[in-house]
Design a protein around this motif. Structure first.
Motif, PDB file in Angstrom:
ATOM      1  N   MET A  82       9.472  24.734  -7.370  1.00  0.00           N
ATOM      2  CA  MET A  82      10.300  25.497  -6.454  1.00  0.00           C
ATOM      3  C   MET A  82      10.426  24.844  -5.088  1.00  0.00           C
ATOM      4  N   SER A  83       9.257  24.570  -4.477  1.00  0.00           N
ATOM      5  CA  SER A  83       9.282  24.095  -3.100  1.00  0.00           C
ATOM      6  C   SER A  83       9.784  22.654  -2.991  1.00  0.00           C
ATOM      7  N   LEU A  84       9.908  21.989  -4.137  1.00  0.00           N
ATOM      8  CA  LEU A  84      10.477  20.637  -4.100  1.00  0.00           C
ATOM      9  C   LEU A  84      11.881  20.668  -3.502  1.00  0.00           C
ATOM     10  N   LYS A  85      12.634  21.718  -3.836  1.00  0.00           N
ATOM     11  CA  LYS A  85      14.008  21.815  -3.355  1.00  0.00           C
ATOM     12  C   LYS A  85      14.077  21.780  -1.835  1.00  0.00           C
ATOM     13  N   SER A  86      13.211  22.558  -1.186  1.00  0.00           N
ATOM     14  CA  SER A  86      13.251  22.603   0.272  1.00  0.00           C
ATOM     15  C   SER A  86      12.783  21.277   0.864  1.00  0.00           C
ATOM     16  N   THR A  87      11.903  20.590   0.131  1.00  0.00           N
ATOM     17  CA  THR A  87      11.406  19.296   0.591  1.00  0.00           C
ATOM     18  C   THR A  87      12.546  18.284   0.665  1.00  0.00           C
ATOM     19  N   PHE A  88      13.505  18.411  -0.272  1.00  0.00           N
ATOM     20  CA  PHE A  88      14.597  17.438  -0.326  1.00  0.00           C
ATOM     21  C   PHE A  88      15.441  17.453   0.934  1.00  0.00           C
ATOM     22  N   THR A  89      15.574  18.620   1.531  1.00  0.00           N
ATOM     23  CA  THR A  89      16.426  18.706   2.703  1.00  0.00           C
ATOM     24  C   THR A  89      15.884  17.820   3.828  1.00  0.00           C
ATOM     25  N   THR A  90      14.562  17.605   3.837  1.00  0.00           N
ATOM     26  CA  THR A  90      13.982  16.750   4.877  1.00  0.00           C
ATOM     27  C   THR A  90      14.059  15.283   4.463  1.00  0.00           C
ATOM     28  N   ASN A  91      14.257  15.040   3.169  1.00  0.00           N
ATOM     29  CA  ASN A  91      14.338  13.684   2.632  1.00  0.00           C
ATOM     30  C   ASN A  91      13.095  12.862   2.976  1.00  0.00           C
ATOM     31  N   ASP A  92      11.966  13.526   3.016  1.00  0.00           N
ATOM     32  CA  ASP A  92      10.720  12.902   3.389  1.00  0.00           C
ATOM     33  C   ASP A  92       9.970  12.477   2.126  1.00  0.00           C
ATOM     34  N   THR A  93       9.925  11.162   1.896  1.00  0.00           N
ATOM     35  CA  THR A  93       9.333  10.618   0.669  1.00  0.00           C
ATOM     36  C   THR A  93       7.899  11.073   0.478  1.00  0.00           C
ATOM     37  N   GLU A  94       7.121  11.060   1.544  1.00  0.00           N
ATOM     38  CA  GLU A  94       5.717  11.447   1.450  1.00  0.00           C
ATOM     39  C   GLU A  94       5.599  12.909   1.026  1.00  0.00           C
ATOM     40  N   ALA A  95       6.431  13.765   1.620  1.00  0.00           N
ATOM     41  CA  ALA A  95       6.409  15.196   1.289  1.00  0.00           C
ATOM     42  C   ALA A  95       6.832  15.409  -0.165  1.00  0.00           C
ATOM     43  N   ILE A  96       7.812  14.643  -0.619  1.00  0.00           N
ATOM     44  CA  ILE A  96       8.285  14.761  -2.006  1.00  0.00           C
ATOM     45  C   ILE A  96       7.142  14.384  -2.955  1.00  0.00           C
ATOM     46  N   LEU A  97       6.430  13.311  -2.641  1.00  0.00           N
ATOM     47  CA  LEU A  97       5.303  12.906  -3.492  1.00  0.00           C
ATOM     48  C   LEU A  97       4.195  13.959  -3.485  1.00  0.00           C
ATOM     49  N   GLU A  98       3.923  14.519  -2.321  1.00  0.00           N
ATOM     50  CA  GLU A  98       2.902  15.567  -2.230  1.00  0.00           C
ATOM     51  C   GLU A  98       3.257  16.753  -3.116  1.00  0.00           C
ATOM     52  N   GLU A  99       4.517  17.153  -3.062  1.00  0.00           N
ATOM     53  CA  GLU A  99       4.999  18.267  -3.886  1.00  0.00           C
ATOM     54  C   GLU A  99       4.880  17.931  -5.362  1.00  0.00           C
ATOM     55  N   ALA A 100       5.212  16.683  -5.699  1.00  0.00           N
ATOM     56  CA  ALA A 100       5.127  16.243  -7.096  1.00  0.00           C
ATOM     57  C   ALA A 100       3.684  16.333  -7.571  1.00  0.00           C
ATOM     58  N   ILE A 101       2.746  15.909  -6.724  1.00  0.00           N
ATOM     59  CA  ILE A 101       1.327  15.982  -7.093  1.00  0.00           C
ATOM     60  C   ILE A 101       0.928  17.447  -7.310  1.00  0.00           C
ATOM     61  N   ARG A 102       1.410  18.319  -6.437  1.00  0.00           N
ATOM     62  CA  ARG A 102       1.110  19.742  -6.571  1.00  0.00           C
ATOM     63  C   ARG A 102       1.629  20.272  -7.910  1.00  0.00           C
ATOM     64  N   GLY A 103       2.848  19.900  -8.235  1.00  0.00           N
ATOM     65  CA  GLY A 103       3.451  20.321  -9.508  1.00  0.00           C
ATOM     66  C   GLY A 103       2.668  19.802 -10.698  1.00  0.00           C
ATOM     67  N   GLU A 104       2.242  18.537 -10.608  1.00  0.00           N
ATOM     68  CA  GLU A 104       1.473  17.943 -11.705  1.00  0.00           C
ATOM     69  C   GLU A 104       0.123  18.628 -11.868  1.00  0.00           C
ATOM     70  N   LYS A 105      -0.520  18.953 -10.741  1.00  0.00           N
ATOM     71  CA  LYS A 105      -1.830  19.617 -10.819  1.00  0.00           C
ATOM     72  C   LYS A 105      -1.694  20.977 -11.487  1.00  0.00           C
ATOM     73  N   ALA A 106      -0.612  21.683 -11.167  1.00  0.00           N
ATOM     74  CA  ALA A 106      -0.374  22.988 -11.801  1.00  0.00           C
ATOM     75  C   ALA A 106      -0.146  22.793 -13.304  1.00  0.00           C
ATOM     76  N   SER A 107       0.600  21.752 -13.680  1.00  0.00           N
ATOM     77  CA  SER A 107       0.821  21.449 -15.100  1.00  0.00           C
ATOM     78  C   SER A 107      -0.494  21.154 -15.791  1.00  0.00           C
ATOM     79  N   LEU A 108      -1.329  20.375 -15.121  1.00  0.00           N
ATOM     80  CA  LEU A 108      -2.626  20.004 -15.669  1.00  0.00           C
ATOM     81  C   LEU A 108      -3.435  21.266 -15.971  1.00  0.00           C
TER      82      LEU A 108
END
Length: 150
Positions: A82-108
């Motif tokens: 969900m929050s990945l979408k809002s991250t895109f508006t900032t176009n911040d690569t580091e924030a996008i990766l952080e969100e991805a890690i969060r998503g992966e941890k939840a999947s795990l």
């Protein structure tokens, strides 16, 4: 046996939908980063999730149950992505990766939860373990990428 099959197939369907989510999340992320190395990394994750979804669909069909369709939830993403979408508006690569890690941890966590079920057939058990290990390894890689960016 029918009840058992249905229960397993429901769990697998939940994972299936989450893998569709993750794939969409990664494709989305990929289109929002400039760095070619990170773009490639996100593309690999999306491909991996697409593969997981295919394998889960196959298992569900083998049990004579009906796999969820990727369009069945009208393209809405689950909380993980969900929050990945809002991250895109900032176009911040580091924030996008952080969100991805969060998503992966939840999947795990979701994979670990299902794997606690000791009644899973061996074929499903080993498939889920394979997915779980791949996600874990992706998290480790993502952390490395995050350090490169920061």
């Amino acid at each position: 046996m029918k009840k058992f099959t249905e229960e397993i197939s429901n769990k697998l369907n939940e994972l299936l939908v989450k893998n569709y989510d993750a794939e969409k999340g990664y494709i989305n992320a990929m289109n929002n980063v400039e760095n070619p190395e990170i773009k490639m990394f996100l593309k690999r994750r999306a491909t991996e999730r697409s593969q997981f979804a295919k394998e889960l669909r196959t298992e569900i069909l083998q049990y004579g149950e009906i796999p969820e369709d990727s369009g069945s939830f009208k393209g809405t993403m689950h909380r993980n992505w969900m929050s990945l979408k809002s991250t895109f508006t900032t176009n911040d690569t580091e924030a996008i990766l952080e969100e991805a890690i969060r998503g992966e941890k939840a999947s795990l966590d979701e994979y670990k939860e299902i794997l606690k079920d000791r009644t899973l057939p061996p074929s499903i058990d080993s498939l889920l373990i394979k997915h779980k290990n791949a996600i874990q390894s992706a998290i480790n890689t993502e952390k490395v990428h995050e350090e490169l960016v920061s």
